[in-house]
Enzyme design. Structure first.
Site, PDB file in Angstrom:
ATOM      1  N   LYS A 183      27.068  43.971  52.609  1.00 16.08           N
ATOM      2  CA  LYS A 183      28.534  43.933  52.487  1.00 16.08           C
ATOM      3  C   LYS A 183      28.968  43.321  51.154  1.00 16.08           C
ATOM      4  O   LYS A 183      29.938  43.777  50.560  1.00 16.08           O
ATOM      5  CB  LYS A 183      29.161  43.178  53.659  1.00 16.08           C
ATOM      6  CG  LYS A 183      29.081  43.985  54.953  1.00 16.08           C
ATOM      7  CD  LYS A 183      30.109  43.604  55.982  1.00 16.08           C
ATOM      8  CE  LYS A 183      30.110  44.649  57.095  1.00 16.08           C
ATOM      9  NZ  LYS A 183      30.950  44.343  58.213  1.00 16.08           N
ATOM     10  N   LYS A 213      22.853  53.518  59.392  1.00 18.75           N
ATOM     11  CA  LYS A 213      23.432  53.206  60.697  1.00 18.75           C
ATOM     12  C   LYS A 213      24.834  53.824  60.808  1.00 18.75           C
ATOM     13  O   LYS A 213      25.615  53.770  59.854  1.00 18.75           O
ATOM     14  CB  LYS A 213      23.535  51.685  60.801  1.00 18.75           C
ATOM     15  CG  LYS A 213      24.260  51.144  61.998  1.00 18.75           C
ATOM     16  CD  LYS A 213      24.339  49.628  61.910  1.00 18.75           C
ATOM     17  CE  LYS A 213      25.658  49.157  61.335  1.00 18.75           C
ATOM     18  NZ  LYS A 213      26.674  48.779  62.291  1.00 18.75           N
ATOM     19  N   LYS A 237      31.590  52.071  61.534  1.00 16.52           N
ATOM     20  CA  LYS A 237      33.033  52.319  61.578  1.00 16.52           C
ATOM     21  C   LYS A 237      33.617  52.410  60.175  1.00 16.52           C
ATOM     22  O   LYS A 237      34.595  53.103  59.942  1.00 16.52           O
ATOM     23  CB  LYS A 237      33.744  51.146  62.261  1.00 16.52           C
ATOM     24  CG  LYS A 237      33.411  50.942  63.694  1.00 16.52           C
ATOM     25  CD  LYS A 237      34.482  50.015  64.289  1.00 16.52           C
ATOM     26  CE  LYS A 237      33.873  49.036  65.254  1.00 16.52           C
ATOM     27  NZ  LYS A 237      33.604  47.729  64.662  1.00 16.52           N
TER      28      LYS A 237
HETATM   29  N1  AQP Z   1      25.138  52.480  64.786  1.00 19.62           N
HETATM   30  C1  AQP Z   1      25.027  51.607  65.788  1.00 19.62           C
HETATM   31  N2  AQP Z   1      24.088  51.787  66.756  1.00 19.62           N
HETATM   32  C2  AQP Z   1      23.970  50.902  67.778  1.00 19.62           C
HETATM   33  N3  AQP Z   1      24.783  49.804  67.901  1.00 19.62           N
HETATM   34  C3  AQP Z   1      25.731  49.609  66.973  1.00 19.62           C
HETATM   35  N4  AQP Z   1      26.676  48.650  66.817  1.00 19.62           N
HETATM   36  C4  AQP Z   1      27.381  48.909  65.706  1.00 19.62           C
HETATM   37  N5  AQP Z   1      26.941  50.024  65.118  1.00 19.62           N
HETATM   38  C5  AQP Z   1      25.911  50.484  65.866  1.00 19.62           C
HETATM   39  C6  AQP Z   1      26.871  47.537  67.758  1.00 19.62           C
HETATM   40  O1  AQP Z   1      28.212  47.576  68.220  1.00 19.62           O
HETATM   41  C7  AQP Z   1      28.644  46.256  68.491  1.00 19.62           C
HETATM   42  C8  AQP Z   1      29.996  46.012  67.894  1.00 19.62           C
HETATM   43  O2  AQP Z   1      29.918  46.259  66.517  1.00 19.62           O
HETATM   44  P1  AQP Z   1      30.902  45.586  65.482  1.00 19.62           P
HETATM   45  O3  AQP Z   1      32.090  46.385  65.314  1.00 19.62           O
HETATM   46  O4  AQP Z   1      31.189  44.206  65.852  1.00 19.62           O
HETATM   47  O5  AQP Z   1      29.972  45.427  64.308  1.00 19.62           O
HETATM   48  P2  AQP Z   1      29.457  46.366  63.227  1.00 19.62           P
HETATM   49  O6  AQP Z   1      27.979  46.334  63.349  1.00 19.62           O
HETATM   50  O7  AQP Z   1      30.008  45.827  61.987  1.00 19.62           O
HETATM   51  O8  AQP Z   1      30.027  47.810  63.584  1.00 19.62           O
HETATM   52  P3  AQP Z   1      30.209  48.940  62.569  1.00 19.62           P
HETATM   53  O9  AQP Z   1      30.604  50.091  63.378  1.00 19.62           O
HETATM   54  O10 AQP Z   1      29.033  49.121  61.701  1.00 19.62           O
HETATM   55  O11 AQP Z   1      31.429  48.427  61.709  1.00 19.62           O
HETATM   56  P4  AQP Z   1      31.479  48.086  60.179  1.00 19.62           P
HETATM   57  O12 AQP Z   1      31.456  49.380  59.515  1.00 19.62           O
HETATM   58  O13 AQP Z   1      32.803  47.378  60.048  1.00 19.62           O
HETATM   59  O14 AQP Z   1      30.296  47.231  59.796  1.00 19.62           O
HETATM   60  C9  AQP Z   1      27.562  45.316  67.964  1.00 19.62           C
HETATM   61  O15 AQP Z   1      26.800  44.838  69.046  1.00 19.62           O
HETATM   62  C10 AQP Z   1      26.740  46.190  67.074  1.00 19.62           C
HETATM   63  O16 AQP Z   1      25.380  45.788  67.038  1.00 19.62           O
END
Ligand code: AQP
Length: 329
Positions: A112, A193, A196
């Site tokens: 990040k 991965k 979002k």
């Molecule tokens: N691709 C993924 N596969 C499996 N699990 C996932 N999680 C996120 N992406 C995947 C799990 O979802 C939960 C909530 O995620 P979050 O929004 O708190 O965190 P994140 O990892 O930051 O999600 P994103 O979608 O990747 O958002 P950004 O783009 O903002 O970083 C967590 O338990 C996470 O492990």
């Protein structure tokens, strides 16, 4: 007494099938076996700039979605992190026992911060706040996707360090990953991965995508130059599609192998899209019903916060006493 579960999700972007299969599905599944606390972590979201109006709306929508996927307010607490000031209070105490080197090693921090011109301190401190979220409730089990494993490990390290400096205060949490789907990859870039924050119409399937859009995204998913599924030579794109199918269908490895071996990619994609559409249809229906009820989401959030705030405050009090900070006797 049941052991406690804690997990969180950021109100950023649109929750997608990666979030669902990696974490949320597990949340709904295990809520009856534990005392569960699920949290919309808005304080984590602001480690990167969020439009204030949009953030407020996303918190409400995400709460509606968590109820729609099956979080049952009769069994689980569903709260917004910033409604409980103890998260920040404990985070500061933990910050003071956490070496900066531990934080700089975090993979998510490195990724990040590399993408930002100016790095806010919040991005570095993110895992300390997450440690506070978990330790505040003496959570034994933390159901997350694979990308959060490192942060839960760090939570254990921070708890251990605090306990050895100030005496036994915190319970050691454990990561709970799903057996299939702990890391769902982007449909367009199966080496990355599903996330979002990636802007790209073919990257993620949102939990609110209509059936035709889901089909379009899955049909366009990156595969490889083989014509059909060959389990001895699975490329990352095909492996990801099979994982998505298996995580939704809950089929065994043997059944998946037998069913898909030699299947042409076009047919594989059709069947993957079908299983996603079938799983998301009832969730989407419930989501719209929930959001149509004017005060339901707000009531759940308020009641949950009222229920668990005393638990959080008691932990802060305990940590303050352990550290010798002022507490009115
Ligand atoms: N691709 C993924 N596969 C499996 N699990 C996932 N999680 C996120 N992406 C995947 C799990 O979802 C939960 C909530 O995620 P979050 O929004 O708190 O965190 P994140 O990892 O930051 O999600 P994103 O979608 O990747 O958002 P950004 O783009 O903002 O970083 C967590 O338990 C996470 O492990």
């Amino acid at each position: 007494m049941k052991a406690r579960v804690f997990s969180g999700i950021q109100p950023t972007g649109s929750p997608h099938i990666g979030n669902y299969l990696g974490a949320l599905k597990n949340w709904a599944k295990i809520q009856y076996d534990y005392e569960s606390i699920y949290c919309i972590v808005d304080l984590h979201a602001i480690t990167l700039y969020q439009d204030p109006k949009e953030l407020r709306q996303k918190i409400q929508e995400l709460a509606g979605m968590l109820l729609a996927i099956g979080i049952d307010p009769a069994h689980s607490s569903l709260v917004v992190q910033s409604a409980i000031p103890a998260h920040v209070e404990l985070a500061w105490m933990l910050t003071c026992v956490t070496p900066v080197g531990w934080l700089e090693r975090m993979t998510q921090y490195k990724a990040k911060s590399a993408a930002q011109e100016t790095i806010g301190d919040g991005i570095l401190q993110y895992p300390v706040l997450m440690a506070a979220d978990i330790l505040l409730y003496d959570a034994k089990v933390v159901p997350v996707g694979d990308d959060q494993t490192q942060h839960v490990e760090l939570t254990r390290d921070i708890a251990q360090r605090f306990n050895s400096l100030y005496g036994e205060t915190f319970v050691m949490p454990e990561t709970r990953l799903p057996s299939v789907g702990a890391r769902i990859m982007g449909l367009d870039e199966p080496e990355k991965k599903m996330s979002k924050s990636v802007i790209g119409s073919g990257h993620a399937v949102s939990l609110l995508d209509p059936p035709d859009l889901i089909r379009k995204k899955v049909l366009r998913a990156t595969t490889d130059s083989n014509p059909a599924v060959d389990f001895d030579r699975l490329g990352p794109g095909v492996a990801n599609l099979l994982t998505i199918f298996q995580a939704f269908s809950e089929w065994s490895d043997a059944r998946v192998r037998q069913h898909f071996a030699g299947m042409r990619y076009g047919e594989l994609k059709k069947q993957v899209a079908d299983v996603i559409v079938a799983a998301l249809e009832p969730i989407q229906k419930r989501y719209h019903e929930i959001m149509d009820e004017a005060t339901y989401v707000a009531r759940v959030l308020e009641e949950s916060a009222r229920r668990i705030t005393p638990i959080a405050n008691a932990t802060v009090e305990k940590a303050k006493r352990a550290m010798g900070l002022y507490t009115p006797d």
